[in-house]
Motif scaffolding. Structure first.
Motif, PDB file in Angstrom:
ATOM      1  N   GLY A 151       0.820  -1.210   0.000  1.00  0.00           N
ATOM      2  CA  GLY A 151       0.000   0.000   0.000  1.00  0.00           C
ATOM      3  C   GLY A 151       0.854   1.261   0.000  1.00  0.00           C
ATOM      4  N   THR A 152       0.184   2.401  -0.053  1.00  0.00           N
ATOM      5  CA  THR A 152       0.873   3.703  -0.017  1.00  0.00           C
ATOM      6  C   THR A 152       0.240   4.566   1.060  1.00  0.00           C
ATOM      7  OG1 THR A 152       1.254   3.546  -2.394  1.00  0.00           O
ATOM      8  CG2 THR A 152       1.553   5.721  -1.405  1.00  0.00           C
ATOM      9  N   ALA A 153       1.094   5.244   1.855  1.00  0.00           N
ATOM     10  CA  ALA A 153       0.604   6.066   2.961  1.00  0.00           C
ATOM     11  C   ALA A 153       1.388   7.359   3.034  1.00  0.00           C
ATOM     12  CB  ALA A 153       0.746   5.309   4.277  1.00  0.00           C
ATOM     13  N   THR A 154       0.718   8.431   3.465  1.00  0.00           N
ATOM     14  CA  THR A 154       1.408   9.711   3.645  1.00  0.00           C
ATOM     15  C   THR A 154       1.383  10.178   5.096  1.00  0.00           C
ATOM     16  OG1 THR A 154      -0.585  10.994   3.120  1.00  0.00           O
ATOM     17  CG2 THR A 154       0.861  10.451   1.284  1.00  0.00           C
ATOM     18  N   THR A 155       0.686   9.434   5.945  1.00  0.00           N
ATOM     19  CA  THR A 155       0.664   9.735   7.384  1.00  0.00           C
ATOM     20  C   THR A 155       0.808   8.418   8.139  1.00  0.00           C
ATOM     21  OG1 THR A 155      -1.726   9.409   7.575  1.00  0.00           O
ATOM     22  CG2 THR A 155      -0.978  11.653   7.067  1.00  0.00           C
ATOM     23  N   VAL A 156       1.095   8.523   9.418  1.00  0.00           N
ATOM     24  CA  VAL A 156       1.203   7.318  10.239  1.00  0.00           C
ATOM     25  C   VAL A 156      -0.137   6.584  10.231  1.00  0.00           C
ATOM     26  CG1 VAL A 156       1.622   6.458  12.584  1.00  0.00           C
ATOM     27  CG2 VAL A 156       3.013   8.344  11.674  1.00  0.00           C
ATOM     28  N   GLN A 157      -1.230   7.344  10.341  1.00  0.00           N
ATOM     29  CA  GLN A 157      -2.550   6.734  10.378  1.00  0.00           C
ATOM     30  C   GLN A 157      -2.831   5.938   9.095  1.00  0.00           C
ATOM     31  OE1 GLN A 157      -4.472   6.272  12.872  1.00  0.00           O
ATOM     32  NE2 GLN A 157      -5.970   5.219  11.597  1.00  0.00           N
TER      33      GLN A 157
ATOM     34  N   LYS B 290       3.993  21.822  26.527  1.00  0.00           N
ATOM     35  CA  LYS B 290       4.628  20.493  26.589  1.00  0.00           C
ATOM     36  C   LYS B 290       3.579  19.392  26.439  1.00  0.00           C
ATOM     37  CE  LYS B 290       8.385  21.979  29.675  1.00  0.00           C
ATOM     38  NZ  LYS B 290       9.191  21.666  30.869  1.00  0.00           N
ATOM     39  N   GLU B 291       2.478  19.554  27.160  1.00  0.00           N
ATOM     40  CA  GLU B 291       1.425  18.520  27.103  1.00  0.00           C
ATOM     41  C   GLU B 291       0.835  18.390  25.702  1.00  0.00           C
ATOM     42  OE1 GLU B 291      -1.273  19.642  30.198  1.00  0.00           O
ATOM     43  OE2 GLU B 291       0.097  18.945  31.777  1.00  0.00           O
ATOM     44  N   ALA B 292       0.636  19.542  25.063  1.00  0.00           N
ATOM     45  CA  ALA B 292       0.055  19.514  23.711  1.00  0.00           C
ATOM     46  C   ALA B 292       0.956  18.715  22.766  1.00  0.00           C
ATOM     47  CB  ALA B 292      -0.139  20.936  23.195  1.00  0.00           C
ATOM     48  N   ILE B 293       2.258  18.897  22.874  1.00  0.00           N
ATOM     49  CA  ILE B 293       3.191  18.156  22.012  1.00  0.00           C
ATOM     50  C   ILE B 293       3.167  16.666  22.353  1.00  0.00           C
ATOM     51  CG2 ILE B 293       5.643  17.791  21.483  1.00  0.00           C
ATOM     52  CD1 ILE B 293       5.993  20.851  21.791  1.00  0.00           C
ATOM     53  N   LEU B 294       3.201  16.373  23.644  1.00  0.00           N
ATOM     54  CA  LEU B 294       3.256  14.966  24.065  1.00  0.00           C
ATOM     55  C   LEU B 294       1.999  14.202  23.632  1.00  0.00           C
ATOM     56  CD1 LEU B 294       4.883  15.561  27.561  1.00  0.00           C
ATOM     57  CD2 LEU B 294       5.929  14.265  25.684  1.00  0.00           C
ATOM     58  N   GLU B 295       0.906  14.922  23.400  1.00  0.00           N
ATOM     59  CA  GLU B 295      -0.345  14.264  22.996  1.00  0.00           C
ATOM     60  C   GLU B 295      -0.602  14.317  21.493  1.00  0.00           C
ATOM     61  OE1 GLU B 295      -3.218  16.295  25.361  1.00  0.00           O
ATOM     62  OE2 GLU B 295      -2.402  15.470  27.234  1.00  0.00           O
ATOM     63  N   ALA B 296       0.209  15.064  20.745  1.00  0.00           N
ATOM     64  CA  ALA B 296      -0.102  15.310  19.326  1.00  0.00           C
ATOM     65  C   ALA B 296       0.400  14.191  18.406  1.00  0.00           C
ATOM     66  CB  ALA B 296       0.501  16.636  18.882  1.00  0.00           C
ATOM     67  N   ALA B 297      -0.270  14.064  17.273  1.00  0.00           N
ATOM     68  CA  ALA B 297       0.209  13.198  16.186  1.00  0.00           C
ATOM     69  C   ALA B 297       0.859  14.102  15.129  1.00  0.00           C
ATOM     70  CB  ALA B 297      -0.954  12.427  15.572  1.00  0.00           C
ATOM     71  N   GLU B 298       1.618  13.484  14.224  1.00  0.00           N
ATOM     72  CA  GLU B 298       2.399  14.266  13.263  1.00  0.00           C
ATOM     73  C   GLU B 298       1.507  15.106  12.347  1.00  0.00           C
ATOM     74  OE1 GLU B 298       1.534  11.224  12.861  1.00  0.00           O
ATOM     75  OE2 GLU B 298       0.928  11.074  10.765  1.00  0.00           O
ATOM     76  N   ASP B 299       0.270  14.658  12.108  1.00  0.00           N
ATOM     77  CA  ASP B 299      -0.589  15.413  11.189  1.00  0.00           C
ATOM     78  C   ASP B 299      -1.492  16.416  11.907  1.00  0.00           C
ATOM     79  OD1 ASP B 299      -2.105  13.454  12.327  1.00  0.00           O
ATOM     80  OD2 ASP B 299      -2.981  12.716  10.467  1.00  0.00           O
ATOM     81  N   GLU B 300      -1.200  16.644  13.172  1.00  0.00           N
ATOM     82  CA  GLU B 300      -1.908  17.702  13.894  1.00  0.00           C
ATOM     83  C   GLU B 300      -1.033  18.936  14.048  1.00  0.00           C
ATOM     84  OE1 GLU B 300      -4.713  14.849  16.677  1.00  0.00           O
ATOM     85  OE2 GLU B 300      -2.663  15.273  17.280  1.00  0.00           O
TER      86      GLU B 300
END
Lengths: 359, 359
Positions: free
Chosen positions: A157-163, B258-268
């Motif tokens: 498959g192909t993905a651009t995000t972790v999700q 700090k909390e916002a980063i620790l909870e975030a995903a790369e696409d947020e």
């Protein structure tokens, strides 16, 4: 490092995959040359008809006895927005006048028909015993995945995000191409937002690797041994190269396209929806500039793609690169005109040499 | 690999630089802890007054005898667009009402005064014998460069394109921080277009390395040994880490940040001009969303930065992360709450271990 779980599964010597660039770039000569050099040749079948696909598979089989694969675009459903069609046609018509193109009425794509064609293509992959089949723009149905797996085809498959990568693993894909924001051509995004799915590989690979157990193939801006070894440091097993192979002698890309890449700097390569309605990266030219302000008001993919066909065809005939889609990743300065075999050998040698300087 | 020309010149043990995050993130404790751990601590002096800078330098000197550096923002000239000011004030006023902030009249920045302050800061760097001084948002004048070099200070520039990196080398910089599109906080772009200067590190580092002879320090999304070794494979000598140190115990960043980063995903993590008028990357929140449609109509940096100060201050007091600038790079999933020393040790150990698995 050069031989690993991925090369073993794909039965190749080096973890170097030809990006399945559609539109005739992955000529039979290029596909076979990459496989014959120890990498994995891939037919970019995105815009081929079933007959064309069968024909090309037979051609490649004459040129190599090594493994090669086929990539298919998962059909996208879309809605027709009359207002957007009108806006696009207004822009395109003024360009058509400028290029002296007779106004044509493009046939709009048909989702049901696209699905039917897609299924025919999958059947050809099975009938021709193609060992590897990869997908872009989505995850195929469970039926199709099962059918291919029963035929012992490896599916990628192909993905651009972790999700999106996780969704591919959960769907039973054997490996996933992780496409970074550096990548040329169309974005493979299918579940994320356009902007938020533009993740640089240095961020995307390790974050995906931490969540996945299937092999990761990194794609985007990788052109040499430095890129291959870096991708492996980050957690990828292999790399998929588009732009680097596009400029190779055997590639079927338009000569003007190859020249544009060989002359471009990294900051002349931009993202645009102008050609197809879907975000893609290519060398900036007049067509992209002309439609720049209208991008968010253009019809969705694949509608806009159909609407711009006549212009791209005329530009190709006129040898006018200003109206061609000059897809490229963000590393055009690293492009060199070589044969595919020379490129694979160069990457392998660079990787081994670089590895030794690290130790 | 961990000791090289860069570590030798900077007189540090490991090629790990604390990104000079402004706004109080690089607390004296954090700067000293990074230097004491063998990396290079940097004071992000971008928003400090000359007095505050001198005070912090003295504080850090008490906490470490190791080398540390100072980063200065090169002042940006700007034009005042009354229409844009009105648009911004309209948006901000409705948020001020919502947050119950008394309407204030922000004092607009003054370019001549900024230049004067900048020169005072440079003089403090010299008087305090700071051995390393880095710059963001441009290249300082020849006078300033010469003055620092005569004082034996090592000067380091920031670039987001190959061309900007070349400009830094030609200006006599001793090293250059190459900031990839993955990076959090403000883009260091000073000669390129906003969009076209968003180059992923996997593309940017090797293309810059091919053109430069001064050491490259890679910045953007690097959080661990995988990132360090990958950056070195690509041609960087060292790495500069922002987000990874921002979440450390010693960092002066707001707890909510700090909390916002620790909870975030790369696409947020998104790009926005909403907070300052200059493109920057941070965790998406309500403030970014509210100003999203207006971004191209906001006053330039540093005007917008002044206009949003009251809101950010109130949000901090109210513990409301929705109106704070939550700067982060694209790898928030790799963030771990550690002490700075634990983080440096972790990166060094990971790098050595990874190097061995490659050999």
């Amino acid at each position: 490092m050069l031989q690993n779980e991925l090369t073993k599964r794909l039965q190749i010597d080096y973890p170097i995959v030809l990006a399945p660039m559609a539109g005739g770039v992955t000529s039979s000569e290029l596909v076979a040359a990459v496989s014959n050099s120890g990498g994995l040749g891939m037919i970019g079948a995105g815009y081929l008809s079933p007959d064309q696909l069968r024909h090309q598979i037979k051609e490649v089989k004459v040129l190599t006895t090594k493994n090669f694969g086929v990539n298919l675009f998962v059909p996208s459903s879309y809605s027709v927005d009359e207002q957007k069609l009108t806006i696009s046609e207004k822009y395109l018509h003024s360009i058509e006048l400028e290029l002296g193109i007779q106004k044509t009425t493009p046939s709009l794509p048909n989702y049901e028909q696209d699905i039917e064609t897609f299924e025919k293509m999958v059947n050809i992959v099975i009938e021709e015993n193609i060992p590897i089949c990869s997908f872009t723009f989505g995850i195929p149905s469970e039926d199709i995945r099962t059918k291919l797996k029963q035929n012992a085809s490896i599916i990628i498959g192909t993905a651009t995000t972790v999700q999106e990568a996780i969704m591919n693993e959960e769907a039973g894909m054997d490996a996933v191409v992780v496409q970074g924001s550096e990548a040329g051509g169309h974005r493979g995004t299918f579940a994320g937002g356009d902007q938020q799915s533009l993740i640089g590989l240095l961020s995307l690979i390790p974050q995906a690797a931490d969540q996945l157990s299937i092999p990761i193939i990194a794609a985007g801006g990788i052109m040499d041994g430095r890129g291959l070894l870096a991708a492996q440091c980050l957690g990828a097993m292999g790399v998929q190269l588009g732009t680097a192979f596009l400029v190779c002698e055997e590639s079927g890309a338009n000569k003007l396209h190859k020249e544009a890449i060989l002359e471009a700097a990294e900051d002349e390569v931009v993202l645009t929806k102008a050609f197809s309605g879907k975000m893609a990266r290519g060398v900036k030219n007049r067509f992209i500039e002309k439609l720049h302000g209208a991008e968010e008001n253009l019809p969705e993919y694949p509608l806009q793609n159909e609407l711009t066909k006549a212009i791209r065809k005329a530009a190709s005939a006129d040898k006018n690169p200003e109206y061609l889609s000059l897809w490229s990743g963000q590393s055009p300065r690293l492009a060199i005109k070589l044969s595919a075999q020379e490129l694979v050998e160069k990457i392998v040698n660079e990787t081994l040499k670089l590895k030794n300087t690290l130790s």
